[in-house]
Design an enzyme around this catalytic site. Structure first.
Site, short mmCIF file in Angstrom:
data_model
loop_
_atom_site.label_atom_id
_atom_site.label_comp_id
_atom_site.label_asym_id
_atom_site.label_seq_id
_atom_site.Cartn_x
_atom_site.Cartn_y
_atom_site.Cartn_z
N HIS A 252 -14.81 38.86 -41.30
CA HIS A 252 -14.48 37.44 -41.10
C HIS A 252 -13.13 37.18 -41.61
CE1 HIS A 252 -18.63 35.60 -40.37
NE2 HIS A 252 -18.47 36.64 -39.94
N GLU B 53 -24.44 34.51 -32.22
CA GLU B 53 -24.79 34.82 -33.57
C GLU B 53 -24.30 34.17 -34.50
OE1 GLU B 53 -25.18 36.87 -37.36
OE2 GLU B 53 -23.47 36.61 -36.24
N GLU B 54 -22.74 34.18 -34.32
CA GLU B 54 -22.10 33.67 -35.38
C GLU B 54 -22.01 32.04 -35.48
OE1 GLU B 54 -20.32 35.39 -37.65
OE2 GLU B 54 -20.11 37.23 -36.86
N HIS C 98 -25.02 41.80 -32.00
CA HIS C 98 -24.37 40.50 -31.17
C HIS C 98 -23.09 40.78 -30.87
CE1 HIS C 98 -21.55 39.24 -34.40
NE2 HIS C 98 -22.38 39.61 -35.44
ZN ZN Z 1 -22.09 39.75 -37.47
#
Ligand code: ZN
Length: 351
Positions: free
Chosen positions: A320, A209-210, A63
């Site tokens: 993250h 994607e996130e 992604h």
């Molecule tokens: Zn990822």
């Protein structure tokens, strides 16, 4: 392509969910010599095809988007309120430098401000800040100032610090989730250049994607792959205070094979195929300890009548957060494994 330069170029590109354009354009430039055709679909997925000699289609997915923010309100005095588009731990958001993309395509720097400790009430000192208490300060003095820059409700932003190399092996960069996966695909395509490969390889650099695996599902529907391999950054937690059963992966142990997460249980024959191939090629590998999470495999394996799907993950620390750390040997081993898989595909896959 020199690996560190490639990782720097890709991880420094701006691309929170829904705003992957810069990453997409960068990738097009990088992979153009290694593919037969490329297109960007309606949602923004970059789909690139390298034709093989046989009739099996292998989808390689990574992604393009990174976790980010969106401007949600503009104060009269020029401060910006914001919301997250995905995945941030609000406790680590205050006191970070941000980059905002304006409607003009320019980038504006800012700082996530908060009430200073000197004026906090004693009962509030031990409490983490909530996102709604924070604001972005871009040095503007009025809402008019902000509008003149091309910033409005809906403008995207990311916490942004530049790529750094810490030593021979370790890099520190912003968006390794999942630009590292994008880089693995680019290096794999490069490694296969001028070689006869049976499988037609379709690289899918997917959007959003996130925020819930949104791009990969529509990409897989169009590609109709026989087999899919998802390249993802995953949690390496071999750091102080975390006992081994809670360390999904470790640094320096090679690519991690996902057996289960919240979005897919990998077929055991697929896990075995990948791990045996790694052993045969003397590539170190590790299982990713199941802890939840999810990848684009969650939507790809359920596409149409079902797609045989595996996930090979790169161990990355501090996923993250404003910076992530990755080892270059883990990256190189991942490229070698994915290249070997692609070269041998479809021969090594039992359905
Ligand atoms: Zn990822």
């Amino acid at each position: 392509m020199e690996t560190v330069a490639l990782l720097k170029t890709l991880s420094d590109a701006f691309g929170p969910s829904g705003f992957e354009g810069e990453v997409c354009a960068t990738l097009q430039r990088i992979i153009e010599p290694f593919v037969d055709e490329m297109r960007v679909d309606t949602l923004g997925n970059l789909i690139a095809t390298r034709r093989g000699t046989g009739d099996t289609t292998l989808m390689l997915d990574a992604h393009m988007d990174e976790i980010g923010f969106m401007i949600s309100f503009i104060e009269d005095d020029g401060f910006l309120r914001f919301t997250q588009t995905s995945g941030w731990d609000p406790r680590i958001v205050p006191a970070q430098a941000v980059t905002i993309l304006t409607d003009r395509g320019t980038k504006v720097k800012g700082y996530i401000g908060m009430a200073p400790p000197h004026i906090l009430r004693p009962e509030d000192r031990d409490k983490p800040y909530k996102l709604e208490d924070l604001f972005i300060d871009i040095g503007a003095v009025s809402a008019g100032d902000v509008a003149d820059l091309g910033i409005r409700i809906g403008s995207p932003a990311v916490i942004a610090y530049p790529f750094e190399q810490l030593n021979e092996q370790v890099i520190m960069a912003r968006a390794l989730d999942d630009r590292a996966g994008c880089a693995v695909i680019a290096k794999t395509l490069e490694a296969l250049a001028d070689q006869q490969v049976e499988a037609t390889v379709v690289a899918s650099f997917s959007v959003q994607e996130e925020v819930g695996l949104r791009g990969a599902g529509t990409a897989a529907y169009q590609i109709e792959p026989d087999i899919a391999l998802v390249l993802e950054a995953t949690v390496a937690a071999d750091v102080p205070g975390i006992p081994p059963p809670r360390q999904p992966t470790k640094f320096g142990r090679g690519p991690a094979v996902i057996v289960m997460d919240n979005t897919m249980i990998t077929k055991s024959s697929t896990v075995r195929t990948i791990t045996e191939l790694a052993d045969k090629n003397l590539i170190p590998w590790q299982y990713r300890i199941p802890y939840g999470g999810g990848t684009n495999a969650g939507v790809i394996h359920r596409c149409r009548g079902g797609v045989l799907t595996g996930v090979i993950s790169l161990p990355v620390r501090y996923l993250h957060s404003p910076y992530a750390l990755m080892r270059l040997d883990d990256f190189d081993h991942t490229v070698r494994l994915v290249t070997a898989f692609t070269r041998k595909c479809p021969g090594l896959v039992e359905k």
